[in-house]
Motif scaffolding. Structure first.
Motif, PDB file in Angstrom:
ATOM      1  N   GLU A  34      -1.473  -1.798  -4.458  1.00  0.00           N
ATOM      2  CA  GLU A  34      -2.704  -1.463  -3.731  1.00  0.00           C
ATOM      3  C   GLU A  34      -2.816   0.056  -3.550  1.00  0.00           C
ATOM      4  O   GLU A  34      -3.904   0.628  -3.578  1.00  0.00           O
ATOM      5  N   LEU A  35      -1.641   0.681  -3.373  1.00  0.00           N
ATOM      6  CA  LEU A  35      -1.632   2.127  -3.175  1.00  0.00           C
ATOM      7  C   LEU A  35      -2.040   2.830  -4.465  1.00  0.00           C
ATOM      8  O   LEU A  35      -2.815   3.788  -4.460  1.00  0.00           O
ATOM      9  N   LEU A  36      -1.547   2.303  -5.570  1.00  0.00           N
ATOM     10  CA  LEU A  36      -1.888   2.895  -6.868  1.00  0.00           C
ATOM     11  C   LEU A  36      -3.364   2.678  -7.181  1.00  0.00           C
ATOM     12  O   LEU A  36      -4.003   3.510  -7.826  1.00  0.00           O
ATOM     13  N   ALA A  37      -3.897   1.548  -6.692  1.00  0.00           N
ATOM     14  CA  ALA A  37      -5.302   1.211  -6.960  1.00  0.00           C
ATOM     15  C   ALA A  37      -6.251   2.175  -6.253  1.00  0.00           C
ATOM     16  O   ALA A  37      -7.409   2.311  -6.629  1.00  0.00           O
ATOM     17  N   THR A  38      -5.756   2.907  -5.243  1.00  0.00           N
ATOM     18  CA  THR A  38      -6.631   3.853  -4.547  1.00  0.00           C
ATOM     19  C   THR A  38      -6.913   5.076  -5.401  1.00  0.00           C
ATOM     20  O   THR A  38      -7.736   5.907  -5.039  1.00  0.00           O
ATOM     21  N   ALA A  39      -6.225   5.164  -6.509  1.00  0.00           N
ATOM     22  CA  ALA A  39      -6.445   6.203  -7.515  1.00  0.00           C
ATOM     23  C   ALA A  39      -5.909   7.573  -7.130  1.00  0.00           C
ATOM     24  O   ALA A  39      -5.738   8.424  -7.967  1.00  0.00           O
ATOM     25  N   ASP A  40      -5.627   7.799  -5.852  1.00  0.00           N
ATOM     26  CA  ASP A  40      -5.089   9.107  -5.490  1.00  0.00           C
ATOM     27  C   ASP A  40      -3.572   9.030  -5.578  1.00  0.00           C
ATOM     28  O   ASP A  40      -2.928   8.352  -4.787  1.00  0.00           O
ATOM     29  N   SER A  41      -3.009   9.748  -6.565  1.00  0.00           N
ATOM     30  CA  SER A  41      -1.579   9.580  -6.814  1.00  0.00           C
ATOM     31  C   SER A  41      -0.716  10.366  -5.834  1.00  0.00           C
ATOM     32  O   SER A  41       0.488  10.245  -5.852  1.00  0.00           O
ATOM     33  N   ARG A  42      -1.360  11.198  -4.993  1.00  0.00           N
ATOM     34  CA  ARG A  42      -0.548  12.026  -4.099  1.00  0.00           C
ATOM     35  C   ARG A  42       0.236  11.189  -3.088  1.00  0.00           C
ATOM     36  O   ARG A  42       1.347  11.508  -2.721  1.00  0.00           O
ATOM     37  N   GLU A  43      -0.364  10.075  -2.708  1.00  0.00           N
ATOM     38  CA  GLU A  43       0.334   9.207  -1.762  1.00  0.00           C
ATOM     39  C   GLU A  43       1.549   8.552  -2.442  1.00  0.00           C
ATOM     40  O   GLU A  43       2.600   8.407  -1.833  1.00  0.00           O
ATOM     41  N   SER A  44       1.347   8.203  -3.747  1.00  0.00           N
ATOM     42  CA  SER A  44       2.451   7.631  -4.512  1.00  0.00           C
ATOM     43  C   SER A  44       3.580   8.643  -4.638  1.00  0.00           C
ATOM     44  O   SER A  44       4.760   8.318  -4.539  1.00  0.00           O
TER      45      SER A  44
END
Lengths: 683, 294
Positions: free
Chosen positions: A119-129
């Protein structure tokens, strides 16, 4: 007028001509309106046709465009599906981001590897990853700095290794995504190399262990020639602790005088080479080595890897081989000279005898002739010793028990020594026997004892000992407490005419004779000595076995006869003349031949009248042996005496072994006639 | 009332010339400007832009570019006894009692599909919908295309600039067979929507009377004392002897008290309606009605 207007007027019975002028003008105006209207209609219809055709065409284009788009969309879907499947099929975790760090693509393995919820990756912002990843790595700051460094160079590839807190090791590869020549994003792939890293570490450790404990010495040098590593054997041979050795450079150890630059350049140029050199041990002692030097480039740095081994023993063996070769060469020379001298001495001594016989006892020339004879005999003695050294003396070997031989001979030796020399013996060879010529063996012992005596002009201790070596050889040692010898003297010790005594005091043939005899007997002679510490000569002889017993020579007959015809074959004219004189003086009839072929011819012609043959062995053309062999086919019972100055000729060895009669040059008239008499008597 | 003249040597000077005229005439009580411009050397669009940029919204501009019939050879402007080529003359009307009304209408019928101007440089049109503009003209005009560019007067182009509701009409001046371009009497900006137009006599005449009605202004105004008529040369060439109907129609609307005068032009200047911006038009009848309150 417009046709429509004309028709209307006709139908209504109106004739244009009958109309008033103003009505006619009105009708003209109406007609023009009709014409204009027609023209407008034509233009509009044409426009509609064209527009309709354009629309149809546009419609078709649209349809085709739609179809094309639909196909393209399908192709894109297919490509995306293929791409996703491919991504999922690899063993690496993959993340694709655009220039603004938005997630473009990723695979499940990536999410699992870094424990990032989908779900985190689906947010498209990779900075959180990225934040999640930072929690897992061992060194978050280095991780962040490295990412910043990589992204600051948008067109470059990058590879590095990450260590995670949970022990995993991840290899990270980053490749720019280029579209139309411009970077539009990055593909990050992550490979778990934990097991590979572990295996590499194991291999490295095991390799290190095996190198440390290898039997061959090994060390590594850095580009300045400093020791970088050395294994156990290298440390032991160089006598250094490892940590101590690593403080040194090759120049501190290499005693060859080659500069480090020279070694380094050669290795760099050739890749690898081997050389013999000397290393200086910690104690200062020299260590001769053979080393193989290898140039290695690893991770941008250069090294030399060197393997070496101690060649002290090999060097010693080489020295011994050289010495043996030298002695052999000298022996051949001496033997050749002695042989020629023998022929001459036989003639000199033989004619001296004739002269003495023909000069009366009161003749004043008798003393002169006697001097000639004495000198000839001394010269014959010298040549015999030379032959002994060159192992060309005729040996008559038999089984000899060593201890009794030494014990008996000791009495004689005692008389040669002065009283200030303490002479002892330790005989422990027991019943060991050797196959040797006992007379020659006695001569060897005597020569060694005389040598020992001369080394102790002021007295000392002299010991003869015998024993059995562990390998079964029989040992005879002659030791003295004399002045000893330095290595230089030792290296020439057995050469003929080498002497350290004053001129006239020694012939320089004593030790060389001993050396020749022992060699010919199948043994070895060694010397252990140092200046001021006395000398020991050690003789090693092979122990005798029952099968070594030689064939006894035919017993010589006591009877003698001075009648008969003798065929004399000899190529030396002077010698042939002397022998003829000796034989004729004893009453023999002599037929001469200068070589084997002539001798055979004479025998055929003198058929039946020849009683014995006296032949030289080595003659030009047909040898004496070939001649006798042929003669025996005609006359099997013919009696033969061979003469020769050579003793190492293959034919002579065969003659001696067959028990044939043989007389060695130089010989006296008595020896010759006695042998001939033996031959004639042996019927 | 005050008149000024501004010479123009190159078309690049048109906008500054417009600005200069506006500045020269600006003053207390300026109510209206009437422009009389050279018809061949002036880019009317630029001139109008220059004027518009330097005038308050309350001051409208009407007028036109002098014409030379179908000859396109020489146009002259006369002011205060000077008759010259290559000049722009402008009259400023001042005073609180001064009343001015204006209207501008064409009465042309558009036909064929609306197209996008995909390539143009100033007033030279290269492509419509990515295709040759001249080729398109020839195809749609059919037999009428043989007479280009003379017959082009009958087929102006409707140009709707994005952001403006009312389309402008542009007269076709010249064609270039080699470059496959069409030159118009005014800018044809890229991105504008364009449609071919053709003439309908009745509608042209209706257009003229419509313009006159618009020029009457508010009911409270006094009757028109002077009507200034600027009609496109193209209309005259097309309507031939029926051109009189156009003038008659305007005169009927303005009333018997009004004096009327005017000229056939190569471009008309005026807003479409009372509250529109003033623009350069082609192929219209532009009527300016003047009167003075008691």
């Amino acid at each position: 007028m417009h046709k429509l207007l004309e028709r209307l007027m006709r139908r209504n019975g109106v004739a244009a001509e009958s109309l008033p002028a103003n009505v006619r003008a009105l009708m003209e105006a109406v007609s023009q309106c009709f014409d204009q209207s027609d023209s407008d209609r034509v233009l509009l219809e044409r426009s509609m046709d064209l527009a309709s055709a354009e629309l149809t065409h546009a419609n078709e284009s649209l349809k085709s465009e739609l179809e094309h788009r639909s196909k393209a969309e399908f192709a894109i879907k297919q490509t995306m599906s293929l791409l996703q499947s491919t991504l999922e099929s690899t063993g690496d975790g993959i993340l694709v981001v655009d220039q603004n760090w938005r997630v473009v693509l990723y695979n499940q393995r990536f999410a699992r590897m870094w424990d990032i919820p989908v779900e985190l990756l689906a947010t498209a912002d990779s900075r959180e990853s990225l934040g999640r990843a930072l929690e897992l790595v061992e060194d978050p700051k280095a991780f962040r700095d490295r990412v910043r460094d990589i992204t600051s160079r948008p067109t470059e590839d990058a590879v590095d290794v990450l260590e995670l807190k949970d022990g995993r090791v991840i290899e990270r590869t980053s490749i720019p995504q280029i579209l139309d020549g411009r970077p539009v994003g990055r593909v990050w792939s992550f490979r778990d190399i934990t097991s590979r890293r572990n295996a590499e570490e194991s291999v490295a450790r095991l390799s290190q262990f095996s190198l440390d404990r290898a039997m061959e010495a090994a060390y590594w040098l850095d580009e300045r020639g400093k020791f970088f590593y050395a294994n156990d054997v290298a440390c032991r041979l160089l006598e250094f602790d490892r940590s101590e050795l690593l403080q040194h450079s090759l120049g501190d150890v290499d005693a060859s005088g080659d500069g480090w630059t020279q070694v380094w350049e050669r290795a760099k140029r050739t890749g690898s080479f081997t050389l013999e050199t000397s290393y200086r041990r910690r104690s200062g002692a020299m260590l001769p080595v053979e080393a193989s030097v290898h140039y290695v480039e690893y991770r941008g740095r250069e090294y030399l890897c060197v393997f070496f081994f101690d060649i002290t023993r090999r060097k010693e063996l080489e020295r011994q081989v050289l010495q043996a070769q030298k002695m052999d060469a000298v022996g051949r020379l001496a033997g050749g000279i002695a042989h020629d001298f023998n022929n001459l001495l036989t003639v000199i001594n033989g004619y001296s005898d004739f002269l003495m016989g023909s000069v009366g006892p009161n003749d004043p020339r008798l003393g002169d002739v006697q001097q000639i004879k004495n000198a000839g005999l001394r010269a014959a003695g010298l040549t015999r010793q030379l032959l002994a050294f060159s192992r060309k003396q005729v040996m008559q070997p038999r089984r000899v028990e060593i201890d009794p031989l030494v014990q008996t001979f000791k009495q004689l030796l005692q008389r040669l020594l002065s009283e200030d020399i303490e002479f002892t013996s330790t005989l422990q060879a027991g019943d060991a026997t050797v196959l040797a010529d006992p007379g020659q063996l006695e001569q060897v012992i005597m020569n060694l004892v005389l040598n020992a005596r001369d080394a102790m002009p002021n007295g000392g201790r002299l010991n003869i000992s015998t024993s059995s070596a562990p390998d079964g050889q029989v040992v005879i040692e002659v030791s003295d407490s004399g002045c000893g010898m330095d290595p230089e003297v030792q290296s020439h010790l057995f050469e003929p005419f080498f002497t350290t005594k004053e001129p006239g005091k020694g012939t320089g043939l004593g030790l060389s004779t001993a050396y020749g005899i022992i060699q010919q007997t199948g043994g070895t002679i060694q010397v252990i000595s140092a200046r001021g510490q006395g000398s020991t000569f050690r003789i090693l002889l092979p122990r005798c076995t029952p099968s070594d017993e030689p064939v006894d020579a035919a017993p010589a007959s006591e009877a003698s006869s001075s009648q008969g015809t003798v065929l004399l074959a000899e190529d030396e004219d002077a010698l042939r003349g002397l022998v003829r004189s000796i034989l004729e003086a004893r009453g023999y009839r002599v037929i001469e031949a200068r070589n084997g072929a002539e001798a055979l011819d004479r025998c055929v012609r003198e058929r039946g009248t020849i009683d014995a043959v006296l032949t030289d062995v080595v003659m030009p053309g047909m040898t004496g042996i070939d001649f006798v062999e042929r003669l025996r086919k005609l006359k099997p019972q013919i009696r033969v005496v061979y003469m020769s100055g050579h003793t190492d000729h293959a034919g002579i060895v065969a003659i001696l072994q067959s028990g044939a009669l043989f007389v060695q040059k130089p010989f006296s008239a008595e020896t010759l006639t006695s042998k001939l008499a033996d031959a004639l008597a042996a019927v | 009332m005050r008149g000024v003249l501004q010479p123009i040597v190159t078309t690049g000077q048109c906008r500054p010339a417009g600005a200069a005229l506006a500045k020269a005439l600006m003053g207390d009580g300026l109510a209206h400007i009437f422009v009389l411009s050279d018809g061949l050397k002036v880019n009317g669009s630029e001139l109008v832009q220059g004027l518009r940029d330097h005038l308050p919204a309350s001051v409208a501009v009407t007028g036109g570019l002098a014409g030379d019939g179908s000859r396109f050879a020489r146009t002259l402007v006369a002011l205060d006894g000077q008759v010259r080529e290559g000049v722009v003359g402008a009259l400023g009307f001042y005073g609180s009692q001064f009343r001015v009304g204006y209207g501008s209408l064409g009465g042309w019928d558009p036909f064929g599909p609306e197209r996008v101007v995909t390539r143009s440089v100033g007033n030279v049109l290269h492509e419509l919908d990515g295709r040759s503009a001249l080729g398109l003209y020839r195809r749609y005009l059919g037999e009428h295309a043989a007479g280009l560019p003379a017959t082009g007067l009958l087929f102006p182009l409707s140009v709707r600039v994005p952001g403006q509701d009312v389309p402008l009409v542009r007269t076709l001046l010249a064609v270039d067979d080699k470059e496959q371009t069409v030159t118009f009497a005014g800018d044809v900006p890229e991105g504008a929507r364009a449609r071919l137009m053709h003439a309908n006599f009745d509608r042209l005449i209706d257009g003229a009377t419509g313009a006159a009605r618009a020029a009457l202004g508010e009911k409270s105004w006094p009757v028109t004392e002077l009507g200034l008529l600027v009609s496109c040369v193209g209309r005259k060439l097309l309507l031939k002897q029926r051109i009189e109907e156009e003038v008659e129609g305007v005169r009927e609307v303005l009333g018997p008290a009004a004096f009327t005068t005017g000229f056939y032009s190569y471009g008309e200047i005026g807003p479409f309606g009372a509250y529109e911006r003033c623009e350069l038009h082609n192929q219209t009848m532009t009527v300016t009605s003047l009167s003075e309150a008691p």
